[in-house]
Design an enzyme around this catalytic site. Structure first.
Site, PDB file in Angstrom:
ATOM      1  N   LEU A  90       0.838  -1.198   0.000  1.00  0.00           N
ATOM      2  CA  LEU A  90       0.000   0.000   0.000  1.00  0.00           C
ATOM      3  C   LEU A  90       0.873   1.248   0.000  1.00  0.00           C
ATOM      4  O   LEU A  90       1.713   1.438   0.876  1.00  0.00           O
ATOM      5  CB  LEU A  90      -0.931   0.008   1.219  1.00  0.00           C
ATOM      6  N   HIS A 148       7.904   1.236  10.968  1.00  0.00           N
ATOM      7  CA  HIS A 148       8.453   2.498  10.473  1.00  0.00           C
ATOM      8  C   HIS A 148       7.504   3.623  10.856  1.00  0.00           C
ATOM      9  O   HIS A 148       6.288   3.430  10.938  1.00  0.00           O
ATOM     10  CB  HIS A 148       8.613   2.406   8.954  1.00  0.00           C
TER      11      HIS A 148
END
Length: 344
Positions: free
Chosen positions: A127, A231
């Site tokens: 994505l 992240h």
């Protein structure tokens, strides 16, 4: 301005390539390599063309399109059954407890075990939303459209679904975890290994990765600190996954130690709570005091489209706003798959 989710096509390769160059590394499913992306798009086209209900090693790649400009502004993917061509490796965090009578002490050591537990699952991933479009709920549209596609083609997907989140990458594009673990065995940087994996698959992991457990206490402080941590750009994605019912069961990526989330497919919120609705009336504009904003989808395989639409359900009649109907290419009498925008 209207956006739709549709199957990505080989003709989208240049626009998707331009987006891939913005990912910043560690994004295996969207490598900034045009030939690799074209190969992925061609494989996806084959999956959309196969019109049966057999679970197989399919890759479905989708594009977020601005219907006014025809620009591709985002993308996402579904892997129907991972671990078919190459083993699907993860580390699972476990523990080993030992007791010393002489010292009268019990020692508990956290360890990383190389695992293929998740082979055969469906994976949602890849994505990416263009930085210029990160508002208006488009990230949610991309993410949740995949679950409507799964619901509408349920036999093509496994009973477990996973999602790998990118792990922590430093300012230089390296991975503290890779440097402390696998980098010592492979003789290549994280960027080189990540690029090789994106282009050629991870069989080289099977060839070279040590099979014995890794004691977390023996890793560097920097590596220990990032195990199971997404992240910074993936924190919102992790929250969306949790809202869909995904949880972290101590599996992490073998490259950067990002968390791998898991869920039973039929328990995914957007799979479980979506409804099939027959549209009685197409109208515009709708009274927003009465209407509900919903994620709506229609079409099988190559004809699949998803967008946001406004729906009024009253007196046994269902009305859909004309803008969404035009985007989906439907009219009165058609059946859509729909779920409330804020459903949980």
């Amino acid at each position: 301005m209207t956006f739709i989710i549709r199957p990505a096509r080989p003709g989208d390769v240049q626009q998707i390539y331009e987006m891939a160059k913005r990912t910043g590394g560690g994004f295996t499913n969207l490598p900034p390599d045009r030939p690799s992306l074209l190969t992925k798009l061609e494989r996806s086209a084959e999956a959309f063309e196969r019109d049966d209900d057999q679970l197989d090693d399919d890759r479905f790649m989708f594009a977020l399109e601005n219907t006014a400009t025809k620009q591709v502004r985002g993308t996402c993917q579904i892997f129907a059954k991972v671990g078919q061509k190459w083993p699907f490796y993860s580390y699972r965090i476990g523990a080993l407890t030992q007791h010393s009578e002489e010292l009268q002490r019990t020692f508990r050591a956290d360890i990383l075990n190389l695992s293929t537990d998740l082979e055969g699952a469906t994976e949602v991933g890849g994505l990416f939303l263009h930085p210029g479009e990160r508002s208006g709920g488009l990230g949610m549209l991309i993410a949740r459209s995949r679950y409507l596609f799964i619901r509408m083609h349920r036999a093509r997907f496994a009973d477990k679904t996973i999602a790998e989140l990118r792990g922590v990458i430093d300012d230089a594009g390296g991975s503290p975890f890779w440097d402390s673990v696998a980098g010592r065995f492979f003789g290549m940087s994280f960027q080189d290994a990540d690029e090789f994996n994106a282009k050629h698959g991870n069989q080289f992991i099977a060839d070279l990765m040590p099979k014995h457990p890794v004691y977390i206490a023996m890793l560097s402080e920097q590596a220990r600190a990032v195990i199971g941590v997404p992240h910074v750009s993936g924190r919102a994605a992790m929250r969306m996954l949790e809202n869909e019912g995904f949880s972290w069961e101590k599996y992490v990526d073998i490259f950067d130690a990002g968390p791998t989330m898991t869920v039973q497919t039929d328990r995914i919120t957007s799979v479980r709570n979506a409804r099939e609705i027959k549209i009685d009336v197409i109208d515009a504009p709708l009274d927003r005091e009465k209407a509900s904003k919903m994620l709506v989808a229609h079409g099988r395989l190559n004809d699949f489209k998803a967008t946001y639409g406004w729906i009024i359900e009253e007196e046994g009649r269902v009305t859909l706003d004309a803008v969404a109907a035009e985007a989906l290419g439907i009219g009165a009498g058609d059946v859509i798959c729909a779920i409330e925008r804020n459903a949980s």
